[in-house]
Enzyme design. Structure first.
Site, PDB file in Angstrom:
ATOM      1  N   HIS A 269      29.611  22.475  44.159  1.00 56.24           N
ATOM      2  CA  HIS A 269      30.876  21.914  44.651  1.00 56.24           C
ATOM      3  C   HIS A 269      30.872  20.408  44.410  1.00 56.24           C
ATOM      4  O   HIS A 269      30.724  19.974  43.280  1.00 56.24           O
ATOM      5  CB  HIS A 269      31.042  22.311  46.131  1.00 56.24           C
ATOM      6  CG  HIS A 269      32.379  22.028  46.752  1.00 56.24           C
ATOM      7  ND1 HIS A 269      33.500  21.709  46.043  1.00 56.24           N
ATOM      8  CD2 HIS A 269      32.759  22.052  48.059  1.00 56.24           C
ATOM      9  CE1 HIS A 269      34.515  21.538  46.877  1.00 56.24           C
ATOM     10  NE2 HIS A 269      34.101  21.735  48.107  1.00 56.24           N
ATOM     11  N   HIS A 310      35.039  26.612  36.752  1.00 57.81           N
ATOM     12  CA  HIS A 310      35.766  26.445  38.009  1.00 57.81           C
ATOM     13  C   HIS A 310      36.227  27.806  38.493  1.00 57.81           C
ATOM     14  O   HIS A 310      36.577  28.675  37.699  1.00 57.81           O
ATOM     15  CB  HIS A 310      36.994  25.546  37.793  1.00 57.81           C
ATOM     16  CG  HIS A 310      37.541  24.972  39.060  1.00 57.81           C
ATOM     17  ND1 HIS A 310      38.382  25.672  39.883  1.00 57.81           N
ATOM     18  CD2 HIS A 310      37.328  23.783  39.646  1.00 57.81           C
ATOM     19  CE1 HIS A 310      38.689  24.914  40.923  1.00 57.81           C
ATOM     20  NE2 HIS A 310      38.055  23.778  40.821  1.00 57.81           N
ATOM     21  N   ASP A 368      34.461  16.989  37.954  1.00 57.00           N
ATOM     22  CA  ASP A 368      33.171  16.290  38.099  1.00 57.00           C
ATOM     23  C   ASP A 368      32.560  15.862  36.783  1.00 57.00           C
ATOM     24  O   ASP A 368      31.568  15.130  36.773  1.00 57.00           O
ATOM     25  CB  ASP A 368      32.184  17.209  38.832  1.00 57.00           C
ATOM     26  CG  ASP A 368      32.612  17.430  40.272  1.00 57.00           C
ATOM     27  OD1 ASP A 368      32.817  18.589  40.667  1.00 57.00           O
ATOM     28  OD2 ASP A 368      32.796  16.429  40.986  1.00 57.00           O
TER      29      ASP A 368
HETATM   30  C1  SDX Z   1      34.389  21.459  42.414  1.00 50.91           C
HETATM   31  O1  SDX Z   1      37.134  25.022  44.376  1.00 50.91           O
HETATM   32  C2  SDX Z   1      37.508  23.818  44.066  1.00 50.91           C
HETATM   33  O2  SDX Z   1      38.676  23.493  43.995  1.00 50.91           O
HETATM   34  C3  SDX Z   1      36.350  22.859  43.854  1.00 50.91           C
HETATM   35  C4  SDX Z   1      36.717  21.478  43.331  1.00 50.91           C
HETATM   36  C5  SDX Z   1      37.517  20.678  44.344  1.00 50.91           C
HETATM   37  O3  SDX Z   1      38.229  19.748  43.941  1.00 50.91           O
HETATM   38  O4  SDX Z   1      37.344  20.933  45.570  1.00 50.91           O
HETATM   39  O5  SDX Z   1      37.475  21.586  42.142  1.00 50.91           O
HETATM   40  C6  SDX Z   1      35.473  20.658  43.046  1.00 50.91           C
HETATM   41  O6  SDX Z   1      33.574  21.980  43.115  1.00 50.91           O
HETATM   42  C7  SDX Z   1      34.390  21.636  40.919  1.00 50.91           C
HETATM   43  C8  SDX Z   1      33.213  22.561  40.402  1.00 50.91           C
HETATM   44  C9  SDX Z   1      31.943  21.706  40.350  1.00 50.91           C
HETATM   45  N1  SDX Z   1      30.778  22.571  40.048  1.00 50.91           N
HETATM   46  C10 SDX Z   1      30.168  22.527  38.843  1.00 50.91           C
HETATM   47  O7  SDX Z   1      30.581  21.875  37.879  1.00 50.91           O
HETATM   48  C11 SDX Z   1      28.894  23.373  38.780  1.00 50.91           C
HETATM   49  C12 SDX Z   1      28.880  24.182  37.469  1.00 50.91           C
HETATM   50  N2  SDX Z   1      29.933  25.211  37.591  1.00 50.91           N
HETATM   51  C13 SDX Z   1      29.515  26.527  38.039  1.00 50.91           C
HETATM   52  O8  SDX Z   1      28.468  26.543  38.974  1.00 50.91           O
HETATM   53  C14 SDX Z   1      30.714  27.434  38.350  1.00 50.91           C
HETATM   54  O9  SDX Z   1      31.584  27.313  37.306  1.00 50.91           O
HETATM   55  C15 SDX Z   1      31.463  27.268  39.651  1.00 50.91           C
HETATM   56  C16 SDX Z   1      30.575  27.309  40.828  1.00 50.91           C
HETATM   57  C17 SDX Z   1      32.235  25.984  39.637  1.00 50.91           C
HETATM   58  C18 SDX Z   1      32.478  28.410  39.744  1.00 50.91           C
HETATM   59  O10 SDX Z   1      31.760  29.548  39.931  1.00 50.91           O
HETATM   60  P1  SDX Z   1      32.480  30.996  40.029  1.00 50.91           P
HETATM   61  O11 SDX Z   1      33.939  30.893  40.093  1.00 50.91           O
HETATM   62  O12 SDX Z   1      31.793  31.758  41.106  1.00 50.91           O
HETATM   63  O13 SDX Z   1      32.204  31.606  38.624  1.00 50.91           O
HETATM   64  P2  SDX Z   1      30.851  32.227  38.212  1.00 50.91           P
HETATM   65  O14 SDX Z   1      29.739  31.361  38.734  1.00 50.91           O
HETATM   66  O15 SDX Z   1      30.857  33.670  38.598  1.00 50.91           O
HETATM   67  O16 SDX Z   1      30.909  32.059  36.643  1.00 50.91           O
HETATM   68  C19 SDX Z   1      31.637  33.001  35.889  1.00 50.91           C
HETATM   69  C20 SDX Z   1      30.752  33.198  34.662  1.00 50.91           C
HETATM   70  C21 SDX Z   1      29.316  33.578  35.040  1.00 50.91           C
HETATM   71  O17 SDX Z   1      28.820  34.412  33.996  1.00 50.91           O
HETATM   72  P3  SDX Z   1      28.845  36.023  34.241  1.00 50.91           P
HETATM   73  O18 SDX Z   1      28.067  36.281  35.519  1.00 50.91           O
HETATM   74  O19 SDX Z   1      30.288  36.417  34.358  1.00 50.91           O
HETATM   75  O20 SDX Z   1      28.139  36.541  33.009  1.00 50.91           O
HETATM   76  O21 SDX Z   1      30.667  31.974  33.915  1.00 50.91           O
HETATM   77  C22 SDX Z   1      29.311  31.505  33.917  1.00 50.91           C
HETATM   78  C23 SDX Z   1      28.560  32.267  35.017  1.00 50.91           C
HETATM   79  O22 SDX Z   1      27.205  32.437  34.656  1.00 50.91           O
HETATM   80  N3  SDX Z   1      29.365  30.082  34.208  1.00 50.91           N
HETATM   81  C24 SDX Z   1      28.667  29.140  33.558  1.00 50.91           C
HETATM   82  C25 SDX Z   1      29.090  27.923  34.137  1.00 50.91           C
HETATM   83  N4  SDX Z   1      29.998  28.162  35.094  1.00 50.91           N
HETATM   84  C26 SDX Z   1      30.152  29.500  35.146  1.00 50.91           C
HETATM   85  N5  SDX Z   1      27.753  29.190  32.574  1.00 50.91           N
HETATM   86  C27 SDX Z   1      27.255  27.993  32.159  1.00 50.91           C
HETATM   87  N6  SDX Z   1      27.598  26.780  32.650  1.00 50.91           N
HETATM   88  C28 SDX Z   1      28.517  26.714  33.643  1.00 50.91           C
HETATM   89  N7  SDX Z   1      28.878  25.516  34.130  1.00 50.91           N
END
Ligand code: SDX
Length: 428
Positions: A269, A310, A368
């Site tokens: 997050h 996201h 971010d």
């Molecule tokens: C913020 O919610 C909000 O509005 C948050 C925010 C706000 O203003 O409040 O926008 C701020 O928190 C932005 C996000 C910051 N986090 C990151 O940048 C961390 C990296 N991102 C990931 O951890 C992830 O994308 C999340 C946590 C942001 C979202 O996760 P989800 O929606 O639960 O999606 P997921 O983890 O299930 O990913 C879907 C797929 C997965 O693969 P499969 O299991 O489907 O095979 O995409 C892959 C994940 O492995 N994936 C990534 C990835 N993000 C998702 N693979 C590589 N690198 C990444 N960054």
């Protein structure tokens, strides 16, 4: 609460004769919602770990269209607000629902200015932390402790108390954030100044010392104001949902916001901006990017490209585009447009956006990805990045808290799918 159903859903369950009719409600924008409240009475719960498909409340504050990369605050697009508005004007909009008149805006700015100081005894609170304490640990503690200082505005059912508390939190967060930084440096705290703008005042409290004047560059303070503005609110994200859940118990707003700060800290997050810089530092050079892209795609490797992906945006995060532009402006002003970290970030973004894995999973840069590069260029240390996010997000948290408390609410209490032991007797 939702009002008149616009249609209904019929749920048929194997082996059961009677179908369950579920009302469907429509908002002004976005998907309709299916009210599943009556399922408990039918012996069922819904099941949605991570709340991927769950609307937790009604709200009028912010709308996100993740497929089209749209972000509206009270109907105004983030791109237009970033170009034409200011952070404090957006704070007013989030809290009140309409843009202020010139007089209302000036009065709001003046009110905020006159709440920027914190109780002098809070200085002792900071002395209890070791110098190497993470500033987010300090902020969690200090914001929760504000409840110990403001007994005059903790009646959550009193609209005037809610308004004063909103003003106090928006005004004091930069002061507390800067104090967290100064404590780590072992430097004296710098008092806020009423002759400075909001972002300018924050930067002055961060970087000034009693020994010499410190003048904030207008470009840098504008960039800081825009960073606060881009972080101000984002619908029902994890930290805002935490504020709502904590607030739904009737907890005071300082405790509820402190809970939101704690939730924001996580690297998935608000902690991602700090994690982006740590990641870029680990990658080390443009030549290493393909190796790390490969790691990010490997299911057995926990590495992820921080600042990418996201829960809602399956397109460019509109804030990331504005942040990227701001990044260029700041680095150009500082004469470091060939910053190696920025070069690596741009190359990483280019390669990722062309890679089938990221395209198929619709992973784009989020808010971010670039913010950390700007903050680093301004001279803000990495461990302060999430503190900056928390400071920017404060009006969003408090606006959602006020909307919930003033609009009628129930205590949040999810249920579960129980997979533990069935009843058994204690041996003997
Ligand atoms: C913020 O919610 C909000 O509005 C948050 C925010 C706000 O203003 O409040 O926008 C701020 O928190 C932005 C996000 C910051 N986090 C990151 O940048 C961390 C990296 N991102 C990931 O951890 C992830 O994308 C999340 C946590 C942001 C979202 O996760 P989800 O929606 O639960 O999606 P997921 O983890 O299930 O990913 C879907 C797929 C997965 O693969 P499969 O299991 O489907 O095979 O995409 C892959 C994940 O492995 N994936 C990534 C990835 N993000 C998702 N693979 C590589 N690198 C990444 N960054």
């Amino acid at each position: 609460m939702a009002d008149t159903p616009t249609k209904s859903a019929t749920l048929r369950i194997d082996g059961e004769d009677n179908a369950i009719e579920l009302p469907i409600y429509s908002g002004n924008l976005g998907p309709d919602v299916i009210d599943v409240g009556k399922l408990t009475g039918q012996g069922y719960f819904t099941y949605d770990p991570g709340f991927v498909s769950t609307a937790s409340c009604d709200s009028e504050i912010t709308f996100i269209d993740g497929d089209n990369g749209v972000l509206l605050h009270r109907g105004y697009p983030i791109e237009q607000l970033a170009e034409k508005s200011s952070y404090l004007e957006l704070c007013y909009l989030l809290l009140n629902g309409e843009l202020p008149s010139k007089e209302e805006g000036e009065a709001f700015v003046d009110t905020i200015k006159h709440h920027t100081m914190v109780n002098e005894q809070l200085r002792q609170f900071f002395m209890g932390f070791k110098p190497d304490a993470h500033p987010m640990a300090i902020l969690c503690g200090v914001v929760g402790a504000l409840a110990a200082f403001y007994h005059d505005s903790t009646d959550i059912d009193n609209e005037e108390h809610r308004k004063i508390t909103a003003h106090r939190l928006i005004a004091k967060m930069p002061t507390l954030a800067a104090m967290s930084y100064k404590h780590a440096l072992g430097q004296p705290f710098i008092y806020p100044r009423n002759d400075l703008g909001y972002a300018e005042n924050f930067l002055h409290m961060m970087f000034a010392t009693p020994c010499e004047d410190y003048v904030v560059s207008p470009t840098i303070s504008k960039a800081m104001d825009r960073i606060f503005l881009l972080h101000a609110d984002h619908e029902q994200n994890a930290s805002t949902s935490t504020v709502r859940l904590a607030g739904s118990t009737g907890a005071n707003p300082f405790a509820s916001i402190a809970a939101g700060i704690a939730a924001l800290w996580g690297p998935s997050h608000g902690g991602a901006n700090e994690a982006v810089l740590t990641m870029l530092d680990e990658i080390g050079s443009v030549e290493n990017i393909p190796t790390y892209i490969k790691k990010a795609k490997d299911k057995d490797d926990p590495f992820r490209i921080m600042g990418f992906g996201h829960r809602v945006y399956k397109n460019y995060d509109p804030r990331a585009k504005v942040m990227q532009q701001t990044c260029h402006e700041v680095l150009e002003e500082l004469g470091v447009e060939d910053d190696p970290v920025l070069a690596m970030a741009k190359e990483l973004e280019k390669i990722a956006l062309e890679d089938d894995y990221f395209v198929e999973k619709r992973l784009y840069p989020n808010v971010d990805f670039y913010s950390g590069i700007i903050l680093k260029a301004i001279g803000i240390p990495v461990e302060m990045f999430t503190v900056i996010f928390a400071t920017g997000r404060t009006p969003g948290w408090i606006a959602h808290w006020c909307e919930m408390i003033s609009g009628g609410y129930k205590i949040g209490r999810p249920r579960q799918l129980y997979k533990g032991s069935i009843k058994r007797d204690y041996p003997g």
